[in-house]
Every structure is written in structure tokens, then in C-alpha cells.
Design a protein around this motif. Structure first.
Motif, PDB file in Angstrom:
ATOM      1  N   PRO A 182       2.553  -0.701 -10.902  1.00 54.51           N
ATOM      2  CA  PRO A 182       2.622   0.424 -10.221  1.00 54.51           C
ATOM      3  C   PRO A 182       1.866   0.274  -8.591  1.00 54.51           C
ATOM      4  O   PRO A 182       2.048  -1.109  -8.244  1.00 54.51           O
ATOM      5  CB  PRO A 182       1.365   0.730 -10.818  1.00 54.51           C
ATOM      6  CG  PRO A 182       0.882   0.537 -12.109  1.00 54.51           C
ATOM      7  CD  PRO A 182       2.116  -0.978 -11.961  1.00 54.51           C
ATOM      8  N   LYS A 183       3.804   0.889  -7.749  1.00 50.93           N
ATOM      9  CA  LYS A 183       3.466   0.919  -6.709  1.00 50.93           C
ATOM     10  C   LYS A 183       4.244   0.025  -6.083  1.00 50.93           C
ATOM     11  O   LYS A 183       4.103  -1.165  -4.788  1.00 50.93           O
ATOM     12  CB  LYS A 183       1.954   0.559  -5.882  1.00 50.93           C
ATOM     13  CG  LYS A 183       1.161   1.805  -6.207  1.00 50.93           C
ATOM     14  CD  LYS A 183       1.608   3.657  -6.161  1.00 50.93           C
ATOM     15  CE  LYS A 183       2.435   3.676  -4.988  1.00 50.93           C
ATOM     16  NZ  LYS A 183       3.574   4.740  -5.707  1.00 50.93           N
TER      17      LYS A 183
ATOM     18  N   LYS B 290      -0.147  -8.714  -2.260  1.00 50.47           N
ATOM     19  CA  LYS B 290      -0.758  -8.247  -0.799  1.00 50.47           C
ATOM     20  C   LYS B 290      -0.354  -6.689  -0.430  1.00 50.47           C
ATOM     21  O   LYS B 290      -1.208  -6.230  -0.508  1.00 50.47           O
ATOM     22  CB  LYS B 290      -1.112  -9.205  -0.242  1.00 50.47           C
ATOM     23  CG  LYS B 290      -1.579 -10.598  -0.121  1.00 50.47           C
ATOM     24  CD  LYS B 290      -1.647 -11.519   1.233  1.00 50.47           C
ATOM     25  CE  LYS B 290      -0.514 -11.804   1.525  1.00 50.47           C
ATOM     26  NZ  LYS B 290      -0.332 -12.945   3.104  1.00 50.47           N
ATOM     27  N   ASP B 291       0.397  -6.631  -0.007  1.00 55.60           N
ATOM     28  CA  ASP B 291       1.914  -5.735   0.301  1.00 55.60           C
ATOM     29  C   ASP B 291       1.290  -4.593  -1.105  1.00 55.60           C
ATOM     30  O   ASP B 291       0.931  -3.075  -0.789  1.00 55.60           O
ATOM     31  CB  ASP B 291       3.085  -5.203   0.276  1.00 55.60           C
ATOM     32  CG  ASP B 291       3.193  -6.556   1.481  1.00 55.60           C
ATOM     33  OD1 ASP B 291       2.691  -6.534   2.258  1.00 55.60           O
ATOM     34  OD2 ASP B 291       4.431  -7.000   1.267  1.00 55.60           O
ATOM     35  N   ASN B 292       1.856  -4.553  -2.394  1.00 59.32           N
ATOM     36  CA  ASN B 292       0.847  -4.525  -3.874  1.00 59.32           C
ATOM     37  C   ASN B 292      -0.004  -3.900  -3.566  1.00 59.32           C
ATOM     38  O   ASN B 292      -0.754  -2.517  -4.134  1.00 59.32           O
ATOM     39  CB  ASN B 292       1.621  -4.627  -4.717  1.00 59.32           C
ATOM     40  CG  ASN B 292       1.914  -3.740  -6.044  1.00 59.32           C
ATOM     41  OD1 ASN B 292       3.280  -4.229  -6.721  1.00 59.32           O
ATOM     42  ND2 ASN B 292       1.293  -2.693  -6.293  1.00 59.32           N
ATOM     43  N   MET B 293      -1.540  -4.611  -3.927  1.00 60.88           N
ATOM     44  CA  MET B 293      -2.375  -4.490  -3.589  1.00 60.88           C
ATOM     45  C   MET B 293      -2.765  -3.394  -2.907  1.00 60.88           C
ATOM     46  O   MET B 293      -3.382  -2.061  -2.871  1.00 60.88           O
ATOM     47  CB  MET B 293      -3.206  -5.458  -3.838  1.00 60.88           C
ATOM     48  CG  MET B 293      -4.866  -4.898  -3.338  1.00 60.88           C
ATOM     49  SD  MET B 293      -5.967  -6.532  -3.519  1.00 60.88           S
ATOM     50  CE  MET B 293      -4.984  -8.083  -3.869  1.00 60.88           C
ATOM     51  N   VAL B 294      -2.503  -3.055  -1.125  1.00 67.38           N
ATOM     52  CA  VAL B 294      -2.429  -2.277  -0.124  1.00 67.38           C
ATOM     53  C   VAL B 294      -2.219  -0.844  -0.629  1.00 67.38           C
ATOM     54  O   VAL B 294      -2.515   0.076  -0.705  1.00 67.38           O
ATOM     55  CB  VAL B 294      -2.269  -2.831   1.135  1.00 67.38           C
ATOM     56  CG1 VAL B 294      -2.556  -1.711   1.970  1.00 67.38           C
ATOM     57  CG2 VAL B 294      -3.310  -4.415   0.910  1.00 67.38           C
ATOM     58  N   SER B 295      -1.284  -0.962  -1.000  1.00 69.76           N
ATOM     59  CA  SER B 295       0.331   0.035  -2.169  1.00 69.76           C
ATOM     60  C   SER B 295      -0.454   1.314  -2.773  1.00 69.76           C
ATOM     61  O   SER B 295      -1.584   1.924  -2.355  1.00 69.76           O
ATOM     62  CB  SER B 295       0.984  -0.304  -2.234  1.00 69.76           C
ATOM     63  OG  SER B 295       1.923   1.599  -1.897  1.00 69.76           O
TER      64      SER B 295
ATOM     65  N   ASN C 136      -7.870  -5.637 -14.098  1.00 71.88           N
ATOM     66  CA  ASN C 136      -8.969  -4.642 -14.092  1.00 71.88           C
ATOM     67  C   ASN C 136      -8.310  -3.267 -13.568  1.00 71.88           C
ATOM     68  O   ASN C 136      -9.349  -1.901 -13.376  1.00 71.88           O
ATOM     69  CB  ASN C 136     -10.162  -4.305 -14.142  1.00 71.88           C
ATOM     70  CG  ASN C 136     -10.533  -5.402 -14.853  1.00 71.88           C
ATOM     71  OD1 ASN C 136      -9.933  -5.641 -15.872  1.00 71.88           O
ATOM     72  ND2 ASN C 136     -11.813  -6.647 -14.855  1.00 71.88           N
ATOM     73  N   CYS C 137      -6.695  -3.055 -13.099  1.00 69.65           N
ATOM     74  CA  CYS C 137      -6.544  -1.875 -13.055  1.00 69.65           C
ATOM     75  C   CYS C 137      -5.015  -1.334 -13.437  1.00 69.65           C
ATOM     76  O   CYS C 137      -4.747  -2.113 -14.786  1.00 69.65           O
ATOM     77  CB  CYS C 137      -5.641  -2.252 -11.280  1.00 69.65           C
ATOM     78  SG  CYS C 137      -6.709  -2.659  -9.684  1.00 69.65           S
ATOM     79  N   MET C 138      -4.953   0.190 -13.730  1.00 70.99           N
ATOM     80  CA  MET C 138      -4.253   0.675 -14.527  1.00 70.99           C
ATOM     81  C   MET C 138      -2.458  -0.009 -14.699  1.00 70.99           C
ATOM     82  O   MET C 138      -2.525  -0.385 -13.629  1.00 70.99           O
ATOM     83  CB  MET C 138      -3.823   2.349 -14.692  1.00 70.99           C
ATOM     84  CG  MET C 138      -3.041   2.459 -15.682  1.00 70.99           C
ATOM     85  SD  MET C 138      -2.981   4.426 -15.525  1.00 70.99           S
ATOM     86  CE  MET C 138      -2.655   4.896 -14.156  1.00 70.99           C
TER      87      MET C 138
END
Length: 173
Positions: A50-51, A138-143, A171-173
Motif C-alpha cells: 500500500p502507498k 521511508k517514503d512509503n511509511m510517511v505516505s 503490523n500494518c494492513m
């Protein structure tokens, strides 16, 4: 026409362990039907976290395959209908699986956030093309954090520190 799942008003889903993967019911309530999806040899599966660029790649592939022959689809059909999200199941809306089955295009462009072990076996049996997209973590996590704050289809993200920890632990979808 289906409705954009992001525009549906409903309580935020709860995250739970599904065969070792953090999921919500939006991706598991239609499990058997999705697993029985019949892929065609010319289907193209866009597989992303995701993202990580799912919509971007969906637009690019849609333009590459259909931009010359059917340019009006870019302005008349929303991207979530041109490239359905296979596993999504929002009550009272057409499922992603049903949308994918009813695509009139060849090839059918279909997107998923499923990990590889959850992708319906017919994609492998039919030797379908898979476009896998990865993004800097890092970019993925912020988005993903800001998307989760905005989207009612995501579990409550909490504050940045707790989301950061959940993301690192998977532990994120």
C-alpha cells in the motif's frame, strides 16, 4: 458503475492476524471468491505494498495499453474501475473480484496488495505478467501514515511514533 470505496462512510476496520498477515475484513470477507478468481493468460497483475505507487503504475499501464485506441476512457472511466482492486470487498458495493471479472479490456489490468502467498493460484497457472512495485520504505511509511489518517477504510493509525513502530514490525494492513 461502482462507487469509489474510499468515499464510503463506515467505521474504521480492525486489524487482525490472517494466516500470519495483518489484514482487515475488507480484504478477507470475500476470501473464497477471490481465491477462485479465474485469471486469463493475458491478465496483468499490479502487485504493490500500500502507498508504493499502485495508482501511478495503474495509470501508466492503462495509457500504454489503451491510450491510443481508447483515449476517452482516461476522462470518462475512473481509474478504480479501469484497474480494479482484486481483493477489496465493501458491503453494498461491487467487489473488486466482480469488477475484474467484468472488465471488457484485453488485457485486464488488475491490482492487488496481497502478499505473494495470497495471490490466487490462477495467476500462476495462467503464467500472467506481474508488475511488482516497490518504493523507498521511508517514503512509503510517511505516505501510508498520512493516507491512514485520512482514509476510513484503514485501521486507526494512532500517532506517528506508534504507526512507525507498527510499520517496522509488519503490523500494518
Amino acid at each position: 458503475m461502482s462507487q469509489d470505496p474510499e468515499k464510503v462512510n463506515m467505521p474504521r476496520p480492525e486489524l487482525f492476524d490472517f494466516h500470519g498477515v495483518s489484514m482487515t475484513r475488507l480484504f478477507t470477507d470475500n476470501w473464497e471468491e477471490v481465491q477462485n478468481f479465474e485469471a486469463r493468460p493475458d491478465d496483468i497483475l499490479i502487485a504493490t505494498y500500500p502507498k508504493a505507487g499502485t495508482t501511478w503504475v495503474s495509470y501508466i499501464l492503462d495509457l500504454l495499453y489503451f491510450g491510443q485506441t481508447c483515449p476517452e476512457r482516461q476522462t470518462t472511466i475512473p481509474i478504480f474501475e479501469r484497474v480494479p482492486f482484486l481483493e477489496i470487498f465493501v458491503p453494498n458495493l461491487i467487489s473488486g473480484k466482480d469488477q475484474a471479472e467484468n472488465l471488457p479490456t484485453t488485457p485486464r489490468l488488475i491490482k492487488t496488495h496481497f502478499p505473494v502467498q495470497f495471490v490466487p493460484k490462477s495467476f500462476w497457472e495462467q503464467n500472467c505478467k506481474v508488475v511488482y512495485v516497490a518504493r523507498n520504505a521511508k517514503d512509503n511509511m510517511v505516505s501510508y501514515f498520512y493516507f491512514s489518517c485520512m482514509s476510513q477504510l484503514q485501521p486507526e493509525p494512532g500517532d506517528w511514533s506508534s504507526f512507525f513502530q507498527k510499520f517496522l514490525e509488519g503490523n500494518c494492513m
